[in-house]
Design an enzyme around this catalytic site. Structure first.
Site, PDB file in Angstrom:
ATOM      1  N   ASP A 182       0.409  18.089 -48.429  1.00  0.00           N
ATOM      2  CA  ASP A 182       0.377  17.454 -49.744  1.00  0.00           C
ATOM      3  C   ASP A 182       0.797  18.496 -50.765  1.00  0.00           C
ATOM      4  O   ASP A 182       0.085  19.482 -50.992  1.00  0.00           O
ATOM      5  CB  ASP A 182      -1.023  16.931 -50.064  1.00  0.00           C
ATOM      6  CG  ASP A 182      -1.096  16.319 -51.463  1.00  0.00           C
ATOM      7  OD1 ASP A 182      -0.418  15.312 -51.707  1.00  0.00           O
ATOM      8  OD2 ASP A 182      -1.805  16.897 -52.320  1.00  0.00           O
ATOM      9  N   GLU A 223       5.520  13.646 -47.870  1.00  0.00           N
ATOM     10  CA  GLU A 223       5.770  12.431 -48.636  1.00  0.00           C
ATOM     11  C   GLU A 223       7.207  12.422 -49.144  1.00  0.00           C
ATOM     12  O   GLU A 223       7.768  13.469 -49.454  1.00  0.00           O
ATOM     13  CB  GLU A 223       4.826  12.341 -49.835  1.00  0.00           C
ATOM     14  CG  GLU A 223       3.397  12.044 -49.488  1.00  0.00           C
ATOM     15  CD  GLU A 223       2.519  11.943 -50.717  1.00  0.00           C
ATOM     16  OE1 GLU A 223       2.121  10.819 -51.089  1.00  0.00           O
ATOM     17  OE2 GLU A 223       2.227  12.994 -51.306  1.00  0.00           O
ATOM     18  N   CYS A 271     -13.129   6.414 -43.545  1.00  0.00           N
ATOM     19  CA  CYS A 271     -13.390   4.989 -43.323  1.00  0.00           C
ATOM     20  C   CYS A 271     -12.261   4.085 -43.789  1.00  0.00           C
ATOM     21  O   CYS A 271     -12.272   2.884 -43.501  1.00  0.00           O
ATOM     22  CB  CYS A 271     -14.681   4.571 -44.018  1.00  0.00           C
ATOM     23  SG  CYS A 271     -14.607   4.675 -45.836  1.00  0.00           S
ATOM     24  N   ASP A 289      -6.661  16.779 -52.865  1.00  0.00           N
ATOM     25  CA  ASP A 289      -5.446  17.232 -52.182  1.00  0.00           C
ATOM     26  C   ASP A 289      -5.649  17.335 -50.671  1.00  0.00           C
ATOM     27  O   ASP A 289      -4.755  16.980 -49.889  1.00  0.00           O
ATOM     28  CB  ASP A 289      -5.000  18.574 -52.750  1.00  0.00           C
ATOM     29  CG  ASP A 289      -4.629  18.488 -54.221  1.00  0.00           C
ATOM     30  OD1 ASP A 289      -4.206  17.399 -54.657  1.00  0.00           O
ATOM     31  OD2 ASP A 289      -4.751  19.504 -54.941  1.00  0.00           O
TER      32      ASP A 289
END
Length: 419
Positions: free
Chosen positions: A212, A296, A352, A378
């Site tokens: 990231d 990304e 989750c 992050d």
């Protein structure tokens, strides 16, 4: 495999004049060929080829005799660059070619052949310019390869590598001469060692890392490693402002103004060199330690439109860092996996799967309402980038099949996967 090696060169005053003449002439030929190509197509729907543009150079030299004093192959290569620009445009990989301006500080010309490198004295010979000093801070070919596979000549006990003598091997490709805004000259040598790209290294969840990239921290890895943002531009901002004020106070066209501009350009060059060196070291470390890297697909061009973050985003250099990761992955058989720019990497709980829609940029930590896990923004994003990338990879098929996937928008990135 093709690789480029960039070296600093030190021309004398006469050679600097010749280099500047080449820069200007190549720009002149490029602009003239662009005008001819646009005119012929708009008026007569005729597509002018590279051969036609090169033939036009003969009449152009009669109108402008000073073009005869320059390397003709460099002038012809300007036409080739123009047609490559048109090709990239029609393939959707670039903008429509426009006129080159001498004020944009992008000065370069190509020398396709007939250059020589003195390996004994670290000098380089350029046609129509002569011999000049070059700093070969690293070898572009192994010494044993040069001695055993290439043809060298010995002059006064000095070993000279002549591109013309090795033309049949097709190893020494085009040489590009460039000048930075700080007035530094470089020679970039393109080498094709004809070694095939390595096969893709197999990877699994344990040998894959998610990254990231951000502003507060340069990068946060799913392994837990945090790479701090060095903020080279911000640290030099006060000095840059001082130098810029010095330029503004000088009379336009004066010698003192030129000196002040040179000092400002050198400081900008220092910042760029610091950022480039930092990114090379970090990208090489990440590629060496992992078999697959998940990142990304960021819309950096759109993000810099935010005037509050534009300077910080430009300072960190996301696009250039990702570019370094991609081509180094190609060198070593590693895999780059990209996830979509609209994936909720920061807002998603990696434990989750709960999605926190009201998360803002100011929230550096947040607690998941569902599983009560306290997340670092992050670090949580790096976990999610890795998980999303691997899940998309498994959905697309097995790892072996997925490595054959291609994306129309990422045609040049042969070893990167986009989902």
């Amino acid at each position: 495999m093709k690789k480029g090696y960039r070296y600093r060169i030190y021309p004398d005053k006469e050679q600097i004049t010749l280099l500047e003449q080449h820069f200007g002439s190549v720009r002149f030929v490029y602009n003239r060929s662009l005008f001819i190509k646009n005119l012929m197509y708009s008026k007569f729907k005729i597509n002018v080829s590279e051969v036609d543009l090169n033939n036009n150079l003969t009449s152009l030299k009669e109108l402008h005799p000073w073009l005869k004093d320059l390397n003709s192959q460099s002038l012809q290569h300007a036409n080739r660059n123009l047609l490559i620009g048109f090709k990239n445009f029609f393939e959707g990989n670039g903008a429509y070619p426009t006129r080159k301006n001498k004020k944009n500080n992008k000065f370069s010309f190509q020398v396709p052949q007939n250059y020589q490198i003195n390996l004994s004295t670290s000098q380089i010979y350029l046609p129509k310019i002569g011999w000049m000093k070059i700093v070969l801070h690293r070898d572009f070919l192994d010494k044993e390869f040069v001695e055993n596979e290439l043809v060298t000549k010995e002059v006064n006990g000095e070993i000279i590598l002549d591109q013309k003598l090795n033309k049949k091997f097709d190893i020494l490709k085009t040489l590009t001469v460039s000048r930075t805004s700080a007035g530094r000259y470089h020679a970039s040598i393109l080498i094709d060692d004809h070694v095939p790209e390595p096969e893709l290294v197999e990877f699994d969840e344990n040998t894959t890392v998610g990254i990231d990239i951000g502003i507060k921290s340069f990068a946060v890895l799913s392994s837990g490693e945090v790479i701090e943002n060095p903020r080279f531009l911000k640290n030099s901002l006060m000095k840059l402002k001082k130098l810029q004020r010095a330029v503004s106070r000088k009379q336009k066209g004066s010698r003192n103004r030129r000196k002040a501009i040179a000092k400002l350009a050198k400081q900008h060059q220092l910042v760029a060199n610091q950022r480039n060196d930092f990114q090379h070291k970090i990208s090489m470390k990440i590629i060496s330690e992992n078999q697959a890297i998940c990142i990304e697909d960021l819309n950096v061009r759109g993000m810099v439109n935010n005037h509050c973050l534009a300077q910080s985003i430009s300072d960190v250099g996301w696009s250039e860092f990702i570019r370094k990761l991609i081509y180094k992955a190609e060198w070593y058989g590693k895999t780059i996996i990209k996830i979509g720019r609209f994936e909720a990497s920061s807002k998603l709980c990696n434990i989750c799967g709960y999605k926190k829609d009201d998360l803002t940029l100011n929230d550096r930590e947040w607690e998941c309402p569902s599983c009560k896990t306290l997340h670092d923004r992050d670090l949580n994003a790096s976990f999610n980038i890795k998980n999303i990338a691997l899940n998309n990879l498994n959905t697309a098929g097995t790892a072996g099949r997925a490595c054959g996937l291609t994306d129309n928008g990422q045609g040049e990135e042969a070893r990167s996967l986009s989902f």
